[in-house]
Design a protein around this motif. Sequence first.
Motif, short mmCIF file in Angstrom:
data_model
loop_
_atom_site.label_atom_id
_atom_site.label_comp_id
_atom_site.label_asym_id
_atom_site.label_seq_id
_atom_site.Cartn_x
_atom_site.Cartn_y
_atom_site.Cartn_z
N LEU A 178 0.81 -1.22 0.00
CA LEU A 178 0.00 0.00 0.00
C LEU A 178 0.85 1.27 0.00
O LEU A 178 0.35 2.35 -0.25
CB LEU A 178 -0.93 0.00 1.21
CG LEU A 178 -1.97 -1.13 1.23
CD1 LEU A 178 -2.84 -1.02 2.48
CD2 LEU A 178 -2.84 -1.10 -0.02
N ARG A 179 2.13 1.11 0.29
CA ARG A 179 3.03 2.27 0.28
C ARG A 179 3.63 2.50 -1.10
O ARG A 179 4.21 3.55 -1.36
CB ARG A 179 4.16 2.06 1.30
CG ARG A 179 3.69 1.99 2.75
CD ARG A 179 3.14 3.31 3.22
NE ARG A 179 2.78 3.28 4.64
CZ ARG A 179 2.24 4.30 5.29
NH1 ARG A 179 1.99 5.43 4.66
NH2 ARG A 179 1.94 4.20 6.57
N ILE A 192 -7.50 1.91 -1.98
CA ILE A 192 -7.70 1.72 -0.53
C ILE A 192 -9.18 1.79 -0.18
O ILE A 192 -9.69 0.99 0.61
CB ILE A 192 -6.87 2.75 0.27
CG1 ILE A 192 -5.38 2.44 0.11
CG2 ILE A 192 -7.26 2.71 1.75
CD1 ILE A 192 -4.46 3.52 0.66
N ARG A 193 -9.89 2.74 -0.80
CA ARG A 193 -11.34 2.81 -0.57
C ARG A 193 -12.02 1.52 -1.04
O ARG A 193 -12.96 1.02 -0.40
CB ARG A 193 -11.93 4.03 -1.30
CG ARG A 193 -11.67 5.35 -0.60
CD ARG A 193 -12.53 6.47 -1.19
NE ARG A 193 -12.11 6.82 -2.54
CZ ARG A 193 -11.26 7.80 -2.83
NH1 ARG A 193 -10.73 8.52 -1.85
NH2 ARG A 193 -10.94 8.06 -4.07
N THR A 274 -7.61 -3.38 10.85
CA THR A 274 -7.14 -3.16 9.48
C THR A 274 -7.96 -2.07 8.80
O THR A 274 -7.41 -1.19 8.12
CB THR A 274 -7.21 -4.47 8.66
OG1 THR A 274 -6.25 -5.40 9.17
CG2 THR A 274 -6.92 -4.22 7.18
N ILE A 275 -9.28 -2.12 8.98
CA ILE A 275 -10.15 -1.09 8.39
C ILE A 275 -9.76 0.29 8.94
O ILE A 275 -9.67 1.27 8.19
CB ILE A 275 -11.63 -1.39 8.69
CG1 ILE A 275 -12.05 -2.73 8.06
CG2 ILE A 275 -12.51 -0.25 8.16
CD1 ILE A 275 -11.87 -2.79 6.57
N SER A 280 -7.05 5.48 8.04
CA SER A 280 -6.00 6.42 8.43
C SER A 280 -5.10 6.75 7.24
O SER A 280 -4.66 7.88 7.06
CB SER A 280 -5.17 5.86 9.57
OG SER A 280 -5.95 5.71 10.74
N LEU A 281 -4.82 5.71 6.42
CA LEU A 281 -4.00 5.93 5.23
C LEU A 281 -4.67 6.92 4.27
O LEU A 281 -4.00 7.74 3.63
CB LEU A 281 -3.75 4.60 4.49
CG LEU A 281 -2.65 3.70 5.03
CD1 LEU A 281 -2.62 2.38 4.27
CD2 LEU A 281 -1.30 4.40 4.91
N LEU A 282 -5.98 6.85 4.17
CA LEU A 282 -6.71 7.78 3.30
C LEU A 282 -6.57 9.21 3.77
O LEU A 282 -6.55 10.15 2.97
CB LEU A 282 -8.20 7.39 3.26
CG LEU A 282 -8.59 6.20 2.39
CD1 LEU A 282 -10.08 5.93 2.51
CD2 LEU A 282 -8.22 6.45 0.93
#
Length: 283
Positions: A178-179, A192-193, A274-275, A280-282
Amino acid sequence: MEGVGDSSTVRRILLGSLLRRLRESKGIAMREAGYHIRATESKISRLETGKVSFKERDVADLLTFYGVLDEKERDQVLDLVREANTLGWWHSFGEVLPPWFEAYVGLESAASVVRTYEVQFVPGLLQCPEYVSAVVSANRTLTTAELSRRIELRMRRQETLERENGPVLWVVLDEAALRRPIGGSEVMRTQIRYLIEQAGRPNVTIQLLPYSVGAHAAEGGAFTLLRFAEADLPDVVYLEHLTGAQYIEKPDEVEQYARAMDRISVDALHPDATINALESLLK
């Protein structure tokens, strides 16, 4: 054969397993069986592992050699031959489907449980259209038509999750996947969404393996463990390389991968956490 979709792959494996049991029950060596149908020992091995298609005449000759003379029993086996030779939907993508990957698509379509650990990319079954396009387009040797067909193939594979009898998909996704900005930041945000949305499916579980875990049981790299509803079908581990793939079927080796998957599932974030991490990544 209820519950296996349209997979000829599973039928070949079942038929091969049946022929192996019949041969072994008579104490017949593979070399003898091959000689009887004008084939090699290697050909018998490939038949018994479901890696090649079957000729009805060869199977009929083997049944006779193995002492299966009852007409009803023979007809049931020969019916399975005809079903095993029926082409699955993925064969229509033959021009863009590498031979080493064809078997995987058939197994994936037929599996009851798919457990996968991925390091570099989001797993194919969970890629949003924009991400699929970015991944496939990275291969600059493909024509526009080939790119379009590869994208179509990947999206078609995802339909297996929507089947009434679709598999349980359990993914452990390394944070590194994801990075890596595949297609740019906006594509990754869309992806990610999409992961958050797919995690809401009753048959999908996603766990993030964060950097903070450090060394873990799956340091060897990505792999997929496929499990089937049919008792006669063994679990299979799939390992993909740059120019091919490896299919591991030996029970003791498969067990090592299963234990590694269990351990990283414990190390990874809980699905609910995880969700939260994805949200948080968003931000």
